[in-house]
Design a protein around this motif. Structure first.
Motif, PDB file in Angstrom:
ATOM      1  N   LYS A  20      35.186  45.034  44.555  1.00  0.00           N
ATOM      2  CA  LYS A  20      35.054  43.793  45.297  1.00  0.00           C
ATOM      3  C   LYS A  20      36.407  43.408  45.890  1.00  0.00           C
ATOM      4  O   LYS A  20      37.454  43.575  45.260  1.00  0.00           O
ATOM      5  N   GLU A  21      36.367  42.899  47.107  1.00  0.00           N
ATOM      6  CA  GLU A  21      37.590  42.446  47.760  1.00  0.00           C
ATOM      7  C   GLU A  21      38.301  41.406  46.883  1.00  0.00           C
ATOM      8  O   GLU A  21      37.675  40.489  46.346  1.00  0.00           O
ATOM      9  N   GLY A  22      39.629  41.561  46.751  1.00  0.00           N
ATOM     10  CA  GLY A  22      40.411  40.566  46.031  1.00  0.00           C
ATOM     11  C   GLY A  22      40.360  40.675  44.523  1.00  0.00           C
ATOM     12  O   GLY A  22      40.882  39.797  43.834  1.00  0.00           O
ATOM     13  N   GLU A  23      39.747  41.725  44.002  1.00  0.00           N
ATOM     14  CA  GLU A  23      39.704  41.918  42.553  1.00  0.00           C
ATOM     15  C   GLU A  23      40.289  43.275  42.194  1.00  0.00           C
ATOM     16  O   GLU A  23      40.288  44.204  43.011  1.00  0.00           O
ATOM     17  N   MET A  24      40.764  43.403  40.975  1.00  0.00           N
ATOM     18  CA  MET A  24      41.295  44.672  40.488  1.00  0.00           C
ATOM     19  C   MET A  24      40.292  45.303  39.533  1.00  0.00           C
ATOM     20  O   MET A  24      39.857  44.670  38.568  1.00  0.00           O
ATOM     21  N   LYS A  25      39.954  46.541  39.819  1.00  0.00           N
ATOM     22  CA  LYS A  25      39.028  47.257  38.941  1.00  0.00           C
ATOM     23  C   LYS A  25      39.822  48.242  38.085  1.00  0.00           C
ATOM     24  O   LYS A  25      40.512  49.123  38.625  1.00  0.00           O
ATOM     25  N   PRO A  26      39.754  48.124  36.758  1.00  0.00           N
ATOM     26  CA  PRO A  26      40.489  49.070  35.910  1.00  0.00           C
ATOM     27  C   PRO A  26      39.755  50.411  35.816  1.00  0.00           C
ATOM     28  O   PRO A  26      38.525  50.450  35.711  1.00  0.00           O
ATOM     29  N   VAL A  35      44.651  50.418  38.190  1.00  0.00           N
ATOM     30  CA  VAL A  35      43.770  49.422  38.795  1.00  0.00           C
ATOM     31  C   VAL A  35      43.573  49.790  40.263  1.00  0.00           C
ATOM     32  O   VAL A  35      44.498  50.292  40.918  1.00  0.00           O
ATOM     33  N   LEU A  36      42.360  49.556  40.753  1.00  0.00           N
ATOM     34  CA  LEU A  36      42.021  49.823  42.141  1.00  0.00           C
ATOM     35  C   LEU A  36      41.829  48.499  42.869  1.00  0.00           C
ATOM     36  O   LEU A  36      41.208  47.571  42.340  1.00  0.00           O
ATOM     37  N   MET A  57      46.821  44.642  33.867  1.00  0.00           N
ATOM     38  CA  MET A  57      46.976  44.026  35.178  1.00  0.00           C
ATOM     39  C   MET A  57      45.670  43.461  35.716  1.00  0.00           C
ATOM     40  O   MET A  57      45.685  42.494  36.485  1.00  0.00           O
ATOM     41  N   GLU A  58      44.527  44.035  35.317  1.00  0.00           N
ATOM     42  CA  GLU A  58      43.260  43.544  35.872  1.00  0.00           C
ATOM     43  C   GLU A  58      42.962  42.110  35.466  1.00  0.00           C
ATOM     44  O   GLU A  58      42.135  41.430  36.082  1.00  0.00           O
ATOM     45  N   LYS A  59      43.641  41.621  34.424  1.00  0.00           N
ATOM     46  CA  LYS A  59      43.452  40.232  34.007  1.00  0.00           C
ATOM     47  C   LYS A  59      44.344  39.264  34.784  1.00  0.00           C
ATOM     48  O   LYS A  59      44.246  38.046  34.639  1.00  0.00           O
ATOM     49  N   GLY A  60      45.221  39.829  35.616  1.00  0.00           N
ATOM     50  CA  GLY A  60      46.048  39.009  36.489  1.00  0.00           C
ATOM     51  C   GLY A  60      45.358  38.798  37.822  1.00  0.00           C
ATOM     52  O   GLY A  60      44.141  38.638  37.880  1.00  0.00           O
ATOM     53  N   ALA A  61      46.131  38.837  38.904  1.00  0.00           N
ATOM     54  CA  ALA A  61      45.551  38.555  40.215  1.00  0.00           C
ATOM     55  C   ALA A  61      46.073  39.530  41.255  1.00  0.00           C
ATOM     56  O   ALA A  61      47.239  39.914  41.245  1.00  0.00           O
ATOM     57  N   ALA A  62      45.172  39.929  42.155  1.00  0.00           N
ATOM     58  CA  ALA A  62      45.532  40.624  43.383  1.00  0.00           C
ATOM     59  C   ALA A  62      45.343  39.603  44.491  1.00  0.00           C
ATOM     60  O   ALA A  62      44.221  39.144  44.732  1.00  0.00           O
ATOM     61  N   VAL A  71      50.170  41.212  47.015  1.00  0.00           N
ATOM     62  CA  VAL A  71      50.859  41.462  45.746  1.00  0.00           C
ATOM     63  C   VAL A  71      49.844  41.524  44.610  1.00  0.00           C
ATOM     64  O   VAL A  71      48.684  41.153  44.771  1.00  0.00           O
ATOM     65  N   VAL A  72      50.312  41.977  43.450  1.00  0.00           N
ATOM     66  CA  VAL A  72      49.579  41.831  42.202  1.00  0.00           C
ATOM     67  C   VAL A  72      50.480  41.102  41.219  1.00  0.00           C
ATOM     68  O   VAL A  72      51.704  41.267  41.243  1.00  0.00           O
TER      69      VAL A  72
END
Length: 541
Positions: A20-26, A35-36, A57-62, A71-72
């Motif tokens: 999904k746009e704006g999310e990080m997939k582990p 993370v993608l 990192m997936e618990k943070g923000a892209a 940024v992430v």
């Protein structure tokens, strides 16, 4: 590598439709955590663990930063990395986030688990020199920024402690719980980093610094000077002048690793300790000592801890957290004196209150704030009432006209900068002093970028956190006054976002359990509060 072998080294890791746009997939590729991040039909692959402390990192923000682009953001301590390169663009990390080759073929995401090389910076400043006076977080951040962004001139760092810059946040938390003979705060940069990059490190206390000549004097007659001088000497605990007896043995203070190790060694579970203070460090020390089994009483002038910073409701929740874990508070009567043991006149035996009540204890710990360590700086450099050096948004120290004109006549280059506990900048008519770890690193980074002649930049809104009895609260703001706090979520469960308002304008955020939201706010405070303000208006009106 043979092109066919390189092609085979890509791993099929996900469907593009899963992202999904704006999310990080582990994902895990060849045993590596990644993370993608999807941008339309394009995918970026980055390391899945923050190089600072291994946060997922997936618990943070892209997200998008007005200053740094896409940024992430690390969920724990808010290190910020460029999506384009993986490089650090805001502290607290001192290593890039690996970036991996990725492509999309027929709707499938393919990743090669070999990190891309980080581009070498352009060399600059080869004919210039840098002297850093101090050895804390701001100093390490400046060193890292200078070298990672291409500064090729000599750098000398002089710290007053015997250790290289270390993670001072552990002193009031984990270090007090460990074996005092083995507990060490993690170094921010290893010795090899300084050696490999030709950074000279010295351990000495600078006795005086002359701003006119950029000359620092050390014990024994040694002197050091440089074109650019960064003053980051930190501070020292403020000892209240109106409480006699603070000179007695058994009265402790906490600012350095050595002091934390002393507390860990001499304070044992069967003892009682009285803390004089009431701020975050005091509360964190109380948490650590109670978890160790020590009896803790806090004497504070605040009926509700941190009310001025967090508001009454959150302050009351902290008070309940502390009291539920056995910490006693005295706020209706101040400490009058620390009294001695009659059998051992030089040894503290307890604290007497103004109403005559005595609190026997084995140790007294004072946590009443910090005094900037800038007494060694000569000249009439402008200072705040608290004694900190006043700096501009580029961390340059304000120089008196006469001194500035003299330097111009003599053709001197470079500048004087300050950061961390020793500095203060103005925000909306009041002087703001960091007193916290991440802001100090941010300021050290800005000072280094100013030396590198980067364009002036925005000073990020300060962020800090506190950890008490396993509960974490984060603060984002300049410490401006507020007249209302709107809390969304659950205070009892430590799952909330609080909006501090002044005359309807959001001036600060306080949260717990909202890592993604706070991570976005850290890199775009104005954008976040704009959206939050519209939502609050809908809720309230």
């Amino acid at each position: 590598m043979d092109p066919r072998e390189a092609e085979r080294s890509f791993h099929d890791v996900a469907s593009l439709d899963e992202l999904k746009e704006g999310e990080m997939k582990p994902v895990t590729v060849a045993g590596k955590s990644l993370v993608l991040i999807r941008h339309g039909g394009h995918v970026i692959a980055l390391g899945g663990k923050c190089p600072h402390k291994g946060a997922p990192m997936e618990k943070g923000a892209a997200c998008h930063s007005p200053d740094h682009g896409d940024v992430v953001v690390c969920p724990w301590h808010k290190a910020v990395f460029s999506q384009a390169t993986g490089k650090v663009v805001e502290p607290v990390a001192f290593a890039p986030l690996p970036r991996y080759p990725a492509k999309v073929i027929e709707g499938r995401v393919l990743v090669r688990p070999t990190p891309e090389a980080v581009p070498e910076p352009e060399r600059r400043g080869e004919g210039e020199t840098v002297l850093i006076i101090g050895g804390g977080a701001a100093a390490a951040s400046a060193v890292y920024t200078l070298r990672e962004e291409g500064f090729a001139g000599p750098i000398t760092m002089v710290g007053s402690e015997p250790e290289l810059p270390y993670d001072r946040t552990t002193l009031s938390k984990t270090l007090l719980l460990g074996d005092p003979d083995r507990a060490r705060a993690p170094l921010l940069l290893p010795q090899d980093y300084y050696d490999d990059r030709q950074v000279i490190t010295r351990h000495a206390r600078v006795t005086s610094f002359d701003p006119a000549t950029h000359t620092a004097h050390l014990p024994g007659g040694d002197t050091l000077s440089a074109d650019h001088v960064l003053l980051v000497p930190g501070g020292r605990p403020r000892m209240p002048s109106d409480i006699p007896g603070l000179e007695l043995e058994g009265v402790l203070e906490l600012y350095t690793q050595a002091q934390a190790q002393t507390i860990a060694r001499v304070v044992t579970p069967e003892q009682a300790v009285v803390l004089i203070g009431g701020g975050l460090i005091c509360l964190e020390v109380a948490s650590a000592l109670r978890q160790k089994g020590v009896g803790v009483t806090i004497i504070t002038r605040q009926a509700v801890p941190m009310e001025a910073q967090f508001g009454r409701e959150i302050g009351l929740r902290l008070l309940k957290l502390q009291e539920d874990n056995g910490v006693a508070f005295i706020s209706d009567c101040a400490a009058k004196r620390v009294y001695a043991d009659p059998a051992r006149p030089g040894q503290a035996a307890g604290v007497e209150l103004e109403d005559g009540m005595k609190l026997p204890c084995a140790h007294v710990l004072v946590a009443a704030g910090i005094i900037p360590n800038v007494d060694f700086v000569s000249g009439d450099l402008p200072r705040t009432p608290a004694g900190a050096l006043i700096v501009d948004r580029n961390m340059r120290v304000h120089l008196p006209d006469a001194l500035r004109e003299r330097r111009e006549r003599e053709g001197r280059r470079g500048g004087i900068y300050a950061a961390g506990d020793a500095s203060s900048l103005e925000e909306e008519g009041r002087f703001w002093q960091s007193g916290h770890w991440r802001p100090a690193e941010v300021e050290g980074r800005i000072a280094a970028q100013t030396m590198l002649k980067h364009p002036p930049r925005t000073v990020p809104v300060p962020w800090y956190w506190t950890q008490q009895f396993g509960k974490k609260i984060e603060y984002l703001g300049w410490g401006l006054k507020f007249d209302n706090v709107v809390v969304e979520g659950s205070l009892p469960n430590f799952d909330f976002m609080a909006y501090c308002q002044f005359e309807g304008r959001i001036v600060a955020l306080i949260s717990s359990g909202r890592d993604k939201a706070m991570s976005r706010a850290v890199v775009d405070f104005a954008g976040f509060v704009h959206e939050a303000g519209r939502e609050l208006a809908h809720i309230l009106f």
